[in-house]
Design a protein around this motif. Structure first.
Motif, PDB file in Angstrom:
ATOM      1  N   UNK A  94       0.822  -1.214   0.000  1.00 23.39           N
ATOM      2  CA  UNK A  94       0.000   0.000   0.000  1.00 23.39           C
ATOM      3  C   UNK A  94       0.854   1.261   0.000  1.00 23.39           C
ATOM      4  N   UNK A  95       2.148   1.076   0.283  1.00 17.45           N
ATOM      5  CA  UNK A  95       3.058   2.228   0.298  1.00 17.45           C
ATOM      6  C   UNK A  95       3.722   2.440  -1.061  1.00 17.45           C
ATOM      7  N   UNK A  96       3.259   1.750  -2.105  1.00 15.13           N
ATOM      8  CA  UNK A  96       3.914   1.825  -3.418  1.00 15.13           C
ATOM      9  C   UNK A  96       4.089   3.266  -3.897  1.00 15.13           C
ATOM     10  N   UNK A  97       3.008   4.052  -3.869  1.00 12.31           N
ATOM     11  CA  UNK A  97       3.084   5.423  -4.383  1.00 12.31           C
ATOM     12  C   UNK A  97       4.093   6.252  -3.595  1.00 12.31           C
ATOM     13  N   UNK A  98       4.067   6.126  -2.268  1.00 14.64           N
ATOM     14  CA  UNK A  98       4.995   6.883  -1.427  1.00 14.64           C
ATOM     15  C   UNK A  98       6.435   6.478  -1.725  1.00 14.64           C
ATOM     16  N   UNK A  99       6.672   5.179  -1.851  1.00 17.78           N
ATOM     17  CA  UNK A  99       8.030   4.684  -2.090  1.00 17.78           C
ATOM     18  C   UNK A  99       8.544   5.120  -3.456  1.00 17.78           C
ATOM     19  N   UNK A 100       7.726   4.924  -4.484  1.00 21.63           N
ATOM     20  CA  UNK A 100       8.183   5.227  -5.847  1.00 21.63           C
ATOM     21  C   UNK A 100       8.274   6.727  -6.102  1.00 21.63           C
ATOM     22  N   UNK A 101       7.445   7.515  -5.414  1.00 18.40           N
ATOM     23  CA  UNK A 101       7.500   8.968  -5.611  1.00 18.40           C
ATOM     24  C   UNK A 101       8.793   9.565  -5.074  1.00 18.40           C
ATOM     25  N   UNK A 102       9.416   8.868  -4.135  1.00 16.02           N
ATOM     26  CA  UNK A 102      10.673   9.363  -3.559  1.00 16.02           C
ATOM     27  C   UNK A 102      11.897   8.677  -4.160  1.00 16.02           C
ATOM     28  N   UNK A 103      11.668   7.796  -5.133  1.00 17.94           N
ATOM     29  CA  UNK A 103      12.782   7.165  -5.841  1.00 17.94           C
ATOM     30  C   UNK A 103      13.446   6.011  -5.113  1.00 17.94           C
ATOM     31  N   UNK A 104      12.829   5.527  -4.048  1.00 21.11           N
ATOM     32  CA  UNK A 104      13.414   4.387  -3.337  1.00 21.11           C
ATOM     33  C   UNK A 104      13.153   3.108  -4.121  1.00 21.11           C
ATOM     34  N   UNK A 105      14.151   2.229  -4.153  1.00 18.12           N
ATOM     35  CA  UNK A 105      13.962   0.939  -4.812  1.00 18.12           C
ATOM     36  C   UNK A 105      14.826  -0.102  -4.129  1.00 18.12           C
ATOM     37  N   UNK A 106      14.869  -1.286  -4.677  1.00 16.09           N
ATOM     38  CA  UNK A 106      15.715  -2.338  -4.129  1.00 16.09           C
ATOM     39  C   UNK A 106      15.369  -2.674  -2.693  1.00 16.09           C
ATOM     40  N   UNK A 107      16.403  -3.045  -1.935  1.00 15.79           N
ATOM     41  CA  UNK A 107      16.196  -3.440  -0.543  1.00 15.79           C
ATOM     42  C   UNK A 107      15.733  -2.260   0.307  1.00 15.79           C
ATOM     43  N   UNK A 108      16.161  -1.064  -0.049  1.00 20.89           N
ATOM     44  CA  UNK A 108      15.747   0.126   0.704  1.00 20.89           C
ATOM     45  C   UNK A 108      14.241   0.327   0.572  1.00 20.89           C
TER      46      UNK A 108
END
Length: 494
Positions: free
Chosen positions: A64-78
């Motif tokens: 459910x945090x996909x939008x928040x994570x991808x909007x800030x450029x986080x990927x991978x294990x982070x």
């Protein structure tokens, strides 16, 4: 033994369309061992024992945090760590609540040990410096990437679930339990697949992913895939009717667990994380194996330089090291050091032997080699030329005899010095002390127990290095005797 949390987990798996054969797999939950999987009936190579929809996996794309994570450029294990913390913060409202409740708060990796515990329990081991470096880097990741996000969290989310302690806990779970799913999802938490315990070199079941398939909105239909029993994907009660035949195709929406060898009824079913030594196992997964035969010990280049400087000037050492590098020789590289591996049987990396040999070369031989390397564009074979001329051995024999030819008495003495110096890093205790402490230690004392196994296994390798040096010195001496022995003239036949 079926605990309350296991029963809740099974209900959750059914709701998510995860299929497994309830008649052939038994989940066992004990306070000492956690959850393990055993065969209720004989399992055969090729049996399909579970099917896991990718939608049931916890990934950046499904959280459910996909939008928040991808909007800030986080990927991978982070990014996956952020997704895991977010879902845990939702409690019972998370789609993965039934799965998260079977996970520990964190895995007992050195990553989550205190610095005092790391210094006390890992002193001298391959992990001591690595874990301290890891802890510093992970803290910086949290400070730079997670902490700034807390102001962007929805008002119903408690920031305490994203503290640095929670981040380290999430990292420990991901390090020990995540799988690579495919190119679209990347790494993720795969329920059921992560219940199978590891055993080095003894894989019973294989987790299959279809990493070449993409599931993005623009490319969800892959014409090159073969649909495997697609009608069975969905909410279905597990039963003995789950097809246990050999697999002939891939379903881009489903992950599969397939038996790769026969397992008898009543025996635990193991996955394997690879052929890893105890240092790697403890570092990544939080445990060791007493009879692990895949360990290594590293000898830092700095230690070799210290040995050389104890015999020769610093200028001398730098010159010999420079020649070794011009021969295009290198050790192994880590984030902060160059080192040489000593294998589990005590055999040193050949590059270490070449470096010791060059450092100990007589001055006239060193100058000859130095000139040869300087004059030639192709450095390959320069050290073999010296060995070939010295021993009068044909080139086809050099490669198979190189280690024996390099093991002069002086080189073997250097190996013993390095073994002793490397072992001194463990402190004043001996391997005998470690073994006695291990015999008195209970496996429930996980940190102490596994650190003692690591100490003992590394020190056994150093013992084998000393034995290797002793045997090598004797072999080299025998070669010299054969070389000095005059050739007998054949008597003429009358």
């Amino acid at each position: 033994m079926s605990s309350r949390r296991l029963r809740a987990f099974k209900r959750w798996m059914i709701s998510q369309g995860i299929e497994w054969s309830n008649d052939t797999l038994q989940f066992i939950d004990t306070p000492e061992e956690g959850i393990s999987v055993k065969a209720l009936w004989d399992l055969k190579e090729g049996d399909l024992i579970a099917k896991i929809p990718k939608t049931a996996c916890l990934t950046i794309k499904t959280s459910r945090a996909q939008d928040l994570i991808e909007s800030t450029g986080l990927d991978g294990y982070l990014g996956l760590s952020m997704a895991l913390m977010y879902e845990k913060s939702l409690g019972g409202d998370s789609p993965w609540a039934g799965y998260l409740q079977v996970l520990p708060d964190c895995e007992c990796l050195p990553l989550v040990w205190s610095l005092d515990e790391v210094d006390l329990l890992l002193r001298g081991t391959e992990l001591h410096k690595i874990v301290k470096e890891d802890k510093a880097l992970i803290y910086e990741d949290w400070k730079e990437s997670i902490l700034p996000l807390l102001d962007s969290l929805p008002s119903n989310i408690d920031p305490k679930f994203f503290s640095v302690e929670q981040y380290f806990a999430a990292k420990s779970l991901i390090a020990s339990r995540s799988f690579e799913i495919d190119d679209y999802h990347g790494f993720g938490m795969v329920p059921l697949a992560d219940l199978f315990n590891h055993k080095t070199g003894a894989e019973d079941v294989h987790f299959t992913s279809t990493s070449s398939h993409s599931e993005s909105d623009d490319d969800s239909d892959n014409s090159d895939t073969v649909d495997l029993d697609a009608d069975n994907i969905g909410n279905k009660e597990p039963s003995s009717e789950l097809d246990c035949s050999s697999i002939t195709g891939d379903d881009p929406l489903v992950l599969e667990m397939i038996m790769v060898k026969d397992v008898k009824a009543g025996v635990e079913v193991f996955n394997t994380y690879g052929l890893l030594g105890n240092a790697a196992l403890l570092h990544r997964y939080g445990f060791t194996e007493p009879d692990n035969s895949f360990g290594i010990v590293n000898i830092d280049l700095e230690l070799v330089q210290e040995w050389s400087s104890s015999l020769f000037s610093s200028r001398f050492t730098r010159a010999r090291l420079s020649l070794w590098r011009r021969l295009e020789s290198r050790g192994c590289d880590s984030q902060s050091a160059e080192y040489f591996e000593i294998s589990s049987n005590g055999e040193p990396q050949i590059e270490l032997l070449i470096l010791l040999y060059i450092i100990l070369l007589p001055e006239d031989t060193y100058r000859k080699l130095d000139l040869a390397v300087s004059a030639a564009n192709n450095h390959e074979g320069s050290i073999d030329t010296i060995l070939s001329e010295k021993w009068n051995i044909t080139w086809d024999k050099i490669s198979e005899m190189r280690a024996d030819l390099l093991l002069t008495e002086s080189v073997c003495n250097a190996l013993v010095w390095l073994a002793d110096k490397r072992e001194s890093l463990y402190g004043s205790s001996s391997i005998k002390d470690d073994i006695e402490a291990l015999e008195k230690c209970c496996a429930k004392e996980r940190k102490l127990y596994h650190s003692l196994i690591l100490h003992a296994s590394e020190r056994r390798i150093l013992e084998k290095l000393r034995t290797y040096a002793a045997v090598g010195a004797r072999s080299h001496s025998s070669l010299k005797s054969i070389q000095r022995e005059p050739k007998r003239k054949r008597s003429k036949r009358s």
